[in-house]
Design an enzyme around this catalytic site. Structure first.
Site, short mmCIF file in Angstrom:
data_model
loop_
_atom_site.label_atom_id
_atom_site.label_comp_id
_atom_site.label_asym_id
_atom_site.label_seq_id
_atom_site.Cartn_x
_atom_site.Cartn_y
_atom_site.Cartn_z
N ASP A 179 37.30 25.18 0.69
CA ASP A 179 36.34 25.98 -0.06
C ASP A 179 36.59 25.86 -1.56
O ASP A 179 35.66 25.71 -2.35
CB ASP A 179 36.43 27.44 0.40
N GLU B 107 40.19 25.30 5.89
CA GLU B 107 38.92 25.85 5.42
C GLU B 107 39.11 26.62 4.13
O GLU B 107 38.30 26.51 3.19
CB GLU B 107 38.32 26.75 6.50
N GLU C 34 34.24 22.48 5.35
CA GLU C 34 35.20 22.77 4.29
C GLU C 34 36.60 22.28 4.68
O GLU C 34 37.36 21.80 3.83
CB GLU C 34 35.21 24.26 3.99
#
Length: 229
Positions: free
Chosen positions: A50, A46, A122
């Site tokens: 991002d 994640e 993400e």
């Protein structure tokens, strides 16, 4: 429990054959699913996803709007990477049903929780990036965000609205505007306005009206925070 058949179907939906299928499994593993057992949840993916998503979206916005000022690009950027948008994409992919959750998290509605969907989305971007490179991740993002880019073009929110929405998601409270100064003659004034959010340095904007100055200040704050992501 998500099995290999589920992963294969998702990989097909993503348009990528994984050389390392464990990456996709990791992208769908909520921290609660491990419950002290060895393994990796989606947190690291994640974090990476991002940044990859931000790069792809920012690059595409720069291409689509070559003459737009940085404040406008930041407003559009924040609308395209905010939590609600990521959860929307995750919902289309069916990630909520595929998340590996503890029994308690599943019963508590973890499969529909926006934060979980955002993180998984993400993480999937990162899995594609690590397995196939930037071109693979970019192809996925541009395909899944295509309608969102068009929606953003048709109904882009003004900077003040976008800042208020971002502040709400970030837990920063309500933006507060104050006039810092006014110069020039009455028929052609120049207003200087500051905008404040809890825990952040104020941002300053100028304009020929109070509203224009407030919009400029909101754009400046959005641009600054986008640059710090």
């Amino acid at each position: 429990m998500t099995d290999q058949t589920d992963l294969d179907r998702l990989a097909e939906r993503l348009g990528h054959r994984f050389a390392d299928p464990d990456l996709l499994a990791e992208a769908l593993t909520h921290p609660s699913a491990l419950e002290g057992r060895p393994g990796r949840d989606y947190d690291r993916l994640e974090f990476l996803g991002d940044r990859v998503l931000g790069l792809v979206i920012a690059t595409e916005l720069n291409r689509r709007f070559p003459n737009a000022p940085a404040g406008e690009l930041s407003t559009r950027f924040n609308a395209l990477v905010r939590s609600e948008t990521l959860a929307e994409v995750a919902g289309r992919l069916g990630l909520g049903d595929l998340l590996r959750l503890s029994k308690g998290e599943r019963q508590a509605g973890g499969g529909a929780r926006r934060a979980n969907l955002e993180n998984a989305c993400e993480a999937v971007v990162a899995a594609l990036y690590l397995d196939g490179g930037l071109a693979v991740a970019e192809r996925f993002v541009l395909a899944e965000w295509q309608a969102l880019f068009e929606r953003d073009r048709a109904a882009a929110k003004d900077a003040k609205t976008s800042l208020q929405e971002w502040a709400h998601v970030a837990g920063r409270g309500v933006p507060r505007y104050r006039i810092e100064g006014r110069e020039g003659p009455d028929h052609q004034p120049l207003f200087r306005v500051a905008v404040e959010l809890t825990g952040l340095e104020p941002a300053i904007g100028e304009g020929r009206s109070k509203r224009e100055a407030e919009q400029a200040a909101a754009s400046a704050l959005l641009a600054r925070e986008a640059g710090s992501r």
